[in-house]
Design a protein around this motif. Structure first.
Motif, PDB file in Angstrom:
ATOM      1  N   GLN A  92      22.267  38.784  -9.493  1.00 21.72           N
ATOM      2  CA  GLN A  92      22.282  37.956  -8.286  1.00 21.72           C
ATOM      3  C   GLN A  92      21.514  38.623  -7.149  1.00 21.72           C
ATOM      4  O   GLN A  92      20.755  37.970  -6.426  1.00 21.72           O
ATOM      5  CB  GLN A  92      23.724  37.682  -7.862  1.00 21.72           C
ATOM      6  CG  GLN A  92      24.477  36.728  -8.775  1.00 21.72           C
ATOM      7  CD  GLN A  92      25.947  36.619  -8.424  1.00 21.72           C
ATOM      8  OE1 GLN A  92      26.399  37.125  -7.399  1.00 21.72           O
ATOM      9  NE2 GLN A  92      26.712  35.957  -9.289  1.00 21.72           N
ATOM     10  N   LEU A  93      21.693  39.932  -6.997  1.00 19.50           N
ATOM     11  CA  LEU A  93      20.988  40.647  -5.933  1.00 19.50           C
ATOM     12  C   LEU A  93      19.492  40.716  -6.228  1.00 19.50           C
ATOM     13  O   LEU A  93      18.660  40.567  -5.321  1.00 19.50           O
ATOM     14  CB  LEU A  93      21.570  42.058  -5.776  1.00 19.50           C
ATOM     15  CG  LEU A  93      21.005  42.908  -4.630  1.00 19.50           C
ATOM     16  CD1 LEU A  93      21.078  42.164  -3.303  1.00 19.50           C
ATOM     17  CD2 LEU A  93      21.736  44.248  -4.535  1.00 19.50           C
ATOM     18  N   MET A  94      19.128  40.914  -7.488  1.00 20.89           N
ATOM     19  CA  MET A  94      17.709  40.924  -7.868  1.00 20.89           C
ATOM     20  C   MET A  94      17.039  39.598  -7.529  1.00 20.89           C
ATOM     21  O   MET A  94      15.931  39.562  -6.983  1.00 20.89           O
ATOM     22  CB  MET A  94      17.568  41.216  -9.369  1.00 20.89           C
ATOM     23  CG  MET A  94      17.885  42.637  -9.770  1.00 20.89           C
ATOM     24  SD  MET A  94      18.022  42.842 -11.556  1.00 20.89           S
ATOM     25  CE  MET A  94      16.341  42.566 -12.070  1.00 20.89           C
ATOM     26  N   GLU A  95      17.718  38.522  -7.851  1.00 13.76           N
ATOM     27  CA  GLU A  95      17.163  37.187  -7.571  1.00 13.76           C
ATOM     28  C   GLU A  95      17.057  36.945  -6.067  1.00 13.76           C
ATOM     29  O   GLU A  95      16.100  36.327  -5.586  1.00 13.76           O
ATOM     30  CB  GLU A  95      18.032  36.120  -8.230  1.00 13.76           C
ATOM     31  CG  GLU A  95      17.953  36.142  -9.755  1.00 13.76           C
ATOM     32  CD  GLU A  95      18.935  35.194 -10.414  1.00 13.76           C
ATOM     33  OE1 GLU A  95      19.843  34.688  -9.705  1.00 13.76           O
ATOM     34  OE2 GLU A  95      18.814  34.962 -11.636  1.00 13.76           O
ATOM     35  N   LYS A  96      18.027  37.449  -5.320  1.00 17.30           N
ATOM     36  CA  LYS A  96      18.012  37.291  -3.867  1.00 17.30           C
ATOM     37  C   LYS A  96      16.835  38.059  -3.249  1.00 17.30           C
ATOM     38  O   LYS A  96      16.170  37.566  -2.338  1.00 17.30           O
ATOM     39  CB  LYS A  96      19.338  37.798  -3.293  1.00 17.30           C
ATOM     40  CG  LYS A  96      19.644  37.358  -1.880  1.00 17.30           C
ATOM     41  CD  LYS A  96      21.034  37.784  -1.467  1.00 17.30           C
ATOM     42  CE  LYS A  96      21.324  37.377  -0.027  1.00 17.30           C
ATOM     43  NZ  LYS A  96      22.668  37.816   0.418  1.00 17.30           N
ATOM     44  N   ILE A  97      16.575  39.255  -3.760  1.00 20.84           N
ATOM     45  CA  ILE A  97      15.443  40.054  -3.272  1.00 20.84           C
ATOM     46  C   ILE A  97      14.121  39.363  -3.594  1.00 20.84           C
ATOM     47  O   ILE A  97      13.237  39.258  -2.741  1.00 20.84           O
ATOM     48  CB  ILE A  97      15.479  41.473  -3.896  1.00 20.84           C
ATOM     49  CG1 ILE A  97      16.671  42.268  -3.361  1.00 20.84           C
ATOM     50  CG2 ILE A  97      14.175  42.217  -3.615  1.00 20.84           C
ATOM     51  CD1 ILE A  97      16.904  43.572  -4.103  1.00 20.84           C
ATOM     52  N   GLU A  98      13.981  38.883  -4.822  1.00 24.21           N
ATOM     53  CA  GLU A  98      12.745  38.222  -5.241  1.00 24.21           C
ATOM     54  C   GLU A  98      12.487  36.970  -4.401  1.00 24.21           C
ATOM     55  O   GLU A  98      11.349  36.727  -3.967  1.00 24.21           O
ATOM     56  CB  GLU A  98      12.837  37.859  -6.724  1.00 24.21           C
ATOM     57  CG  GLU A  98      11.610  37.163  -7.282  1.00 24.21           C
ATOM     58  CD  GLU A  98      10.343  37.991  -7.176  1.00 24.21           C
ATOM     59  OE1 GLU A  98       9.259  37.391  -7.038  1.00 24.21           O
ATOM     60  OE2 GLU A  98      10.435  39.239  -7.224  1.00 24.21           O
ATOM     61  N   GLN A  99      13.522  36.199  -4.145  1.00 25.62           N
ATOM     62  CA  GLN A  99      13.374  34.989  -3.330  1.00 25.62           C
ATOM     63  C   GLN A  99      12.972  35.347  -1.902  1.00 25.62           C
ATOM     64  O   GLN A  99      12.123  34.690  -1.293  1.00 25.62           O
ATOM     65  CB  GLN A  99      14.686  34.200  -3.337  1.00 25.62           C
ATOM     66  CG  GLN A  99      14.584  32.850  -2.623  1.00 25.62           C
ATOM     67  CD  GLN A  99      15.874  32.056  -2.706  1.00 25.62           C
ATOM     68  OE1 GLN A  99      16.910  32.570  -3.128  1.00 25.62           O
ATOM     69  NE2 GLN A  99      15.831  30.800  -2.309  1.00 25.62           N
ATOM     70  N   ALA A 100      13.578  36.404  -1.365  1.00 23.98           N
ATOM     71  CA  ALA A 100      13.253  36.827  -0.008  1.00 23.98           C
ATOM     72  C   ALA A 100      11.801  37.298   0.093  1.00 23.98           C
ATOM     73  O   ALA A 100      11.113  37.011   1.078  1.00 23.98           O
ATOM     74  CB  ALA A 100      14.208  37.937   0.433  1.00 23.98           C
ATOM     75  N   ARG A 101      11.318  38.022  -0.907  1.00 23.51           N
ATOM     76  CA  ARG A 101       9.928  38.476  -0.912  1.00 23.51           C
ATOM     77  C   ARG A 101       8.962  37.291  -0.910  1.00 23.51           C
ATOM     78  O   ARG A 101       7.917  37.329  -0.254  1.00 23.51           O
ATOM     79  CB  ARG A 101       9.669  39.366  -2.133  1.00 23.51           C
ATOM     80  CG  ARG A 101      10.218  40.785  -2.005  1.00 23.51           C
ATOM     81  CD  ARG A 101      10.142  41.526  -3.325  1.00 23.51           C
ATOM     82  NE  ARG A 101       8.787  41.710  -3.797  1.00 23.51           N
ATOM     83  CZ  ARG A 101       8.034  42.794  -3.578  1.00 23.51           C
ATOM     84  NH1 ARG A 101       8.532  43.787  -2.866  1.00 23.51           N
ATOM     85  NH2 ARG A 101       6.811  42.893  -4.062  1.00 23.51           N
ATOM     86  N   GLN A 102       9.319  36.249  -1.627  1.00 23.16           N
ATOM     87  CA  GLN A 102       8.450  35.077  -1.720  1.00 23.16           C
ATOM     88  C   GLN A 102       8.459  34.247  -0.440  1.00 23.16           C
ATOM     89  O   GLN A 102       7.446  33.641  -0.086  1.00 23.16           O
ATOM     90  CB  GLN A 102       8.887  34.210  -2.910  1.00 23.16           C
ATOM     91  CG  GLN A 102       8.647  34.851  -4.269  1.00 23.16           C
ATOM     92  CD  GLN A 102       9.214  34.026  -5.416  1.00 23.16           C
ATOM     93  OE1 GLN A 102       9.791  32.961  -5.208  1.00 23.16           O
ATOM     94  NE2 GLN A 102       9.073  34.529  -6.640  1.00 23.16           N
ATOM     95  N   ASN A 103       9.595  34.212   0.257  1.00 19.82           N
ATOM     96  CA  ASN A 103       9.736  33.338   1.432  1.00 19.82           C
ATOM     97  C   ASN A 103       9.520  34.051   2.759  1.00 19.82           C
ATOM     98  O   ASN A 103       9.638  33.423   3.820  1.00 19.82           O
ATOM     99  CB  ASN A 103      11.129  32.695   1.434  1.00 19.82           C
ATOM    100  CG  ASN A 103      11.349  31.784   0.245  1.00 19.82           C
ATOM    101  OD1 ASN A 103      10.400  31.208  -0.287  1.00 19.82           O
ATOM    102  ND2 ASN A 103      12.595  31.647  -0.192  1.00 19.82           N
TER     103      ASN A 103
END
Length: 349
Positions: free
Chosen positions: A250-261
């Motif tokens: 969940q944290l990995m996905e949150k980081i990846e989404q934040a990097r993209q947005n």
């Protein structure tokens, strides 16, 4: 998504299992979301989990596109992140192979030489064959990744200067006997140290984007929880890691989404004015404090899944961004953050 722990040479303590030290964890996550923040210096007592937390961060790092078999981890789509050789290949319409790899963390040992860090030029081959032969160093390996220096306050000042110059400019240049070679070197610089062994010079501290201070946990219940977790991890690492698989994903996905947005996040002009007012009132030299605070606030807003910065975002990160920029006398201790927060409250109220 399953995190494969069976293939690890050495089991790594899960980031989401780390109790306390919220300031350090926040600074690390924000730098992964926006590497332009400029890295983080972590100072704390022995045995407070600095190295454990930093190494745990590696498991959360996302994958990036790289040119296969390129020693500089060149980005196949961004010329500023390519080596000279890859740029020439693309210019000549040569085919390049693209692959994916996780962002790497490179450890810099205290005894490293400048040649080991920056790389070396084979002068004999250059004179004999007329070709540039370059042996990449740690800065090349760390390009588009993380460079970690434990006990950075014990590192030779000259080497620290080299690291900070490369981190600030994004390039590493090696010159020997009239021959010069440059390559991109954009990395997140993370340093850790024990304040009892000495502080960095104020001029060097200012080059780190953020400064996290951590101390020994005082609450008995938390201390017991930390000891029990470590005992469980040591007795059965794979079982312990698997218990945190979901939270890690969940944290990995949150980081990846934040990097993209991240590019979509905005910060009001009024907030930017107040950030600069705070820096001015605290007599912060230069504009690094203003820049880092703006970037960190936007990264935090994005991490919290918002497209705009709120007052609380700035309040959470402003001490991390400014406390180490207040010290002008090397003999002074770094402010705990209370002075920064007082000025923040005064201006934002």
């Amino acid at each position: 998504m399953i995190i494969e722990v069976q293939k690890q040479d050495r089991p790594v303590f899960p980031f989401t299992a780390i109790v306390g030290q919220e300031e350090m964890k926040l600074a690390l996550l924000l730098n992964v979301i926006d590497p332009k923040i400029g890295g983080v210096m972590i100072m704390g007592d022995r045995g407070t989990g600095k190295s454990t937390t930093i190494r745990a961060l590696v498991e959360l790092l996302p994958e990036i596109q790289v040119v296969a078999n390129d020693p500089f981890n060149s980005d196949p789509s961004d010329p500023d992140l390519m080596s000279e050789e890859i740029r020439d290949k693309i210019k000549n319409c040569e085919k390049i192979e693209i692959t994916y790899q996780k962002i790497e963390m490179i450890d810099l040992p205290l005894g490293a030489t400048e040649d080991r860090v920056c790389g070396t030029i084979d002068i004999e081959k250059a004179l004999r064959d007329g070709t540039k032969s370059f042996e990449p160093g740690l800065l090349a390996k760390a390009h588009r990744g993380i460079l970690y220096v434990d006990e950075v306050n014990l590192l030779d000042d000259h080497l620290v200067d080299v690291l900070l110059d490369a981190a600030a400019s994004g390039w590493n240049t090696v010159e020997r006997e009239g021959i010069s070679i440059s390559h991109p070197a954009r990395f997140i610089l993370i340093g850790s140290g024990n304040p009892e062994e000495g502080e960095l010079r104020p001029q060097l501290l200012d080059r780190f984007g953020m400064h996290a201070q951590i101390g020994t946990v005082k609450e008995p219940e938390l201390r017991v929880q930390i000891v029990e977790q470590r005992t469980d991890f040591d007795s059965s690492p794979m079982n312990f890691i698997s218990n945190y698989n979901n939270s890690q994903v969940q944290l990995m996905e949150k980081i990846e989404q934040a990097r993209q947005n991240l590019s979509k996040v905005t910060i009001d002009y009024d907030f930017r004015i107040k950030i600069s007012q705070i820096c001015s009132e605290l007599n912060v030299d230069g504009l690094r404090g203003d820049l880092v605070t703006n970037r960190a606030a936007k990264a935090l807003a994005c991490f919290e899944n918002r497209s705009y910065v709120v007052r609380e975002d700035i309040g959470r990160i402003i001490s991390l961004c400014l406390r180490h920029r207040l010290r002008t006398d090397p003999l002074e201790s770094i402010d705990s953050g209370s002075k920064v927060y007082e000025v923040f409250e005064h201006i934002f109220n």
